[in-house]
Design an enzyme around this catalytic site. Structure first.
Site, PDB file in Angstrom:
ATOM      1  N   GLN A   1      24.133  48.299  25.811  1.00  0.00           N
ATOM      2  CA  GLN A   1      25.073  47.934  24.743  1.00  0.00           C
ATOM      3  C   GLN A   1      26.517  48.057  25.255  1.00  0.00           C
ATOM      4  OE1 GLN A   1      23.616  50.843  21.888  1.00  0.00           O
ATOM      5  NE2 GLN A   1      23.528  52.332  23.569  1.00  0.00           N
TER       6      GLN A   1
ATOM      7  N   ASP B   1      18.035  58.582  14.218  1.00  0.00           N
ATOM      8  CA  ASP B   1      19.487  58.396  14.144  1.00  0.00           C
ATOM      9  C   ASP B   1      19.856  57.275  15.107  1.00  0.00           C
ATOM     10  OD1 ASP B   1      22.353  60.434  15.222  1.00  0.00           O
ATOM     11  OD2 ASP B   1      22.226  58.595  14.005  1.00  0.00           O
TER      12      ASP B   1
HETATM   13  N1  SAM Z   1      24.949  57.376  13.125  1.00  0.00           N
HETATM   14  C1  SAM Z   1      24.885  56.063  13.757  1.00  0.00           C
HETATM   15  C2  SAM Z   1      24.411  55.022  12.772  1.00  0.00           C
HETATM   16  O1  SAM Z   1      23.952  55.392  11.689  1.00  0.00           O
HETATM   17  O2  SAM Z   1      24.527  53.837  13.112  1.00  0.00           O
HETATM   18  C3  SAM Z   1      23.999  56.138  14.967  1.00  0.00           C
HETATM   19  C4  SAM Z   1      24.674  56.919  16.058  1.00  0.00           C
HETATM   20  S1  SAM Z   1      23.801  57.185  17.514  1.00  0.00           S
HETATM   21  C5  SAM Z   1      25.099  57.056  18.636  1.00  0.00           C
HETATM   22  C6  SAM Z   1      22.844  55.722  17.752  1.00  0.00           C
HETATM   23  C7  SAM Z   1      22.062  55.829  19.051  1.00  0.00           C
HETATM   24  O3  SAM Z   1      20.826  55.097  18.994  1.00  0.00           O
HETATM   25  C8  SAM Z   1      22.801  55.258  20.280  1.00  0.00           C
HETATM   26  O4  SAM Z   1      23.207  56.311  21.121  1.00  0.00           O
HETATM   27  C9  SAM Z   1      21.779  54.340  20.963  1.00  0.00           C
HETATM   28  O5  SAM Z   1      21.791  54.427  22.377  1.00  0.00           O
HETATM   29  C10 SAM Z   1      20.475  54.865  20.367  1.00  0.00           C
HETATM   30  N2  SAM Z   1      19.339  53.943  20.430  1.00  0.00           N
HETATM   31  C11 SAM Z   1      19.301  52.626  20.120  1.00  0.00           C
HETATM   32  N3  SAM Z   1      18.065  52.127  20.359  1.00  0.00           N
HETATM   33  C12 SAM Z   1      17.293  53.169  20.822  1.00  0.00           C
HETATM   34  C13 SAM Z   1      15.941  53.298  21.218  1.00  0.00           C
HETATM   35  N4  SAM Z   1      15.093  52.254  21.206  1.00  0.00           N
HETATM   36  N5  SAM Z   1      15.502  54.523  21.621  1.00  0.00           N
HETATM   37  C14 SAM Z   1      16.350  55.597  21.637  1.00  0.00           C
HETATM   38  N6  SAM Z   1      17.651  55.535  21.268  1.00  0.00           N
HETATM   39  C15 SAM Z   1      18.114  54.325  20.863  1.00  0.00           C
END
Ligand code: SAM
Length: 276
Positions: A32, A156
């Site tokens: 991303q 999350d």
């Molecule tokens: N609080 C935020 C929201 O509600 O949109 C989310 C914050 S957190 C930073 C979101 C995280 O999801 C990111 O660090 C991203 O890398 C992770 N993420 C996205 N797809 C994923 C997957 N398939 N497995 C694990 N993590 C994932």
């Protein structure tokens, strides 16, 4: 004076605009576009693919509400999993529960963890706690490999696009049920009722077919689309509205309270109509 205005388009025709003092880091990671910016209003802010993820000023609303509703609902949460959450905020809240012996974080993008530690230390600061096991991996694959392991699982993740698209599927929720112990609980952030009503409707329908207790709760998050955020909770045994008063031990929060634990499930009619 310097700086520039940044707009997150929340729909094709509407957005949130904020004044950015300067860009602290910007790169296209393997998964991303990662931008860490210093804003006038909200302090340092993490953006992923142009979407507000978290910031120093309002981060505690979301992180407290994802963590404390399921963790106070479960009578003795010891083994907890956070899928996504690379900024560390949910993990910080999880560790406020003395019953938790192990908190595993599985985020697909190690760069989020790296730059959150560097620019959001008050959010990411607990990722190095001895009770925390940080894994850089796809949460979907981690869940697929897990069975009868966790008391509470919190999803999350980013929005259901890009790397997180699989994290909103019925198959994923079935995998979560398998990964949970027989009395486990899970919570997922499920976006907002103004711009993504169909997502909330679909997730509630899918989760209801897997978990005997399925509910929606909300919180006010000013920097998220529409400001009215929702969370879907699926529970195999314990009802979040049937928690004994004695269960609520003291805890350091700024948003969550034991009264709000129950009140957050009271929904405006247009949201209630979405899920009934
Ligand atoms: N609080 C935020 C929201 O509600 O949109 C989310 C914050 S957190 C930073 C979101 C995280 O999801 C990111 O660090 C991203 O890398 C992770 N993420 C996205 N797809 C994923 C997957 N398939 N497995 C694990 N993590 C994932």
């Amino acid at each position: 004076m310097g700086g520039f205005w940044f707009t997150e388009k929340q729909t094709e025709n509407f957005g949130i605009t904020m004044k950015v003092k300067k860009t602290l880091h910007s790169e296209q990671t393997e998964f991303q576009q990662l931008d860490m910016v210093e804003t006038e209003e909200w302090g340092n802010m993490l953006l992923l693919d142009g979407m507000v993820m978290t910031n120093q000023k309002d981060e505690w609303v979301y992180h407290e509400m994802v963590a404390h509703v399921p963790l106070f609902t479960h009578p003795n949460p010891e083994n907890v999993l956070v899928v996504g959450g690379g900024d560390g905020g949910v993990i910080r809240e999880v560790l406020k529960h003395p019953s938790v012996k192990k908190a595993t974080l599985v985020d697909i993008d190690g760069k989020v963890i790296e730059y959150s530690k560097k620019y959001l230390p008050e959010i990411a600061g607990k990722l190095d706690d001895p009770r925390v096991d940080v894994q850089v991996d796809d949460g979907f694959m981690h869940i697929a490999k897990s069975e009868n392991e966790y008391d509470v699982i919190m999803v999350d993740s980013t929005e259901p696009v890009g790397p997180a698209v699989n994290l909103f599927s019925k198959g994923f929720y079935a995998g979560i049920s398998k990964a949970l112990k027989e009395d486990g609980i899970f919570v997922a952030q499920t976006d907002n009722p103004w711009f993504t009503p169909d997502l909330i409707r679909q997730v509630q329908k899918d989760v209801k077919e897997i978990f005997p207790i399925t509910k929606l709760y909300t919180a006010n998050i000013p920097t998220y689309p529409s400001g009215l955020w929702t969370f879907t909770i699926g529970s195999k045994k314990y009802d979040p509205l049937a928690v004994e008063d004695s269960r609520f031990h003291d805890i350091d929060t700024k948003y969550y309270t034991k009264e709000l634990h129950k009140a957050c499930f009271v929904l405006p009619k247009f949201v209630k109509d979405l899920i009934e």
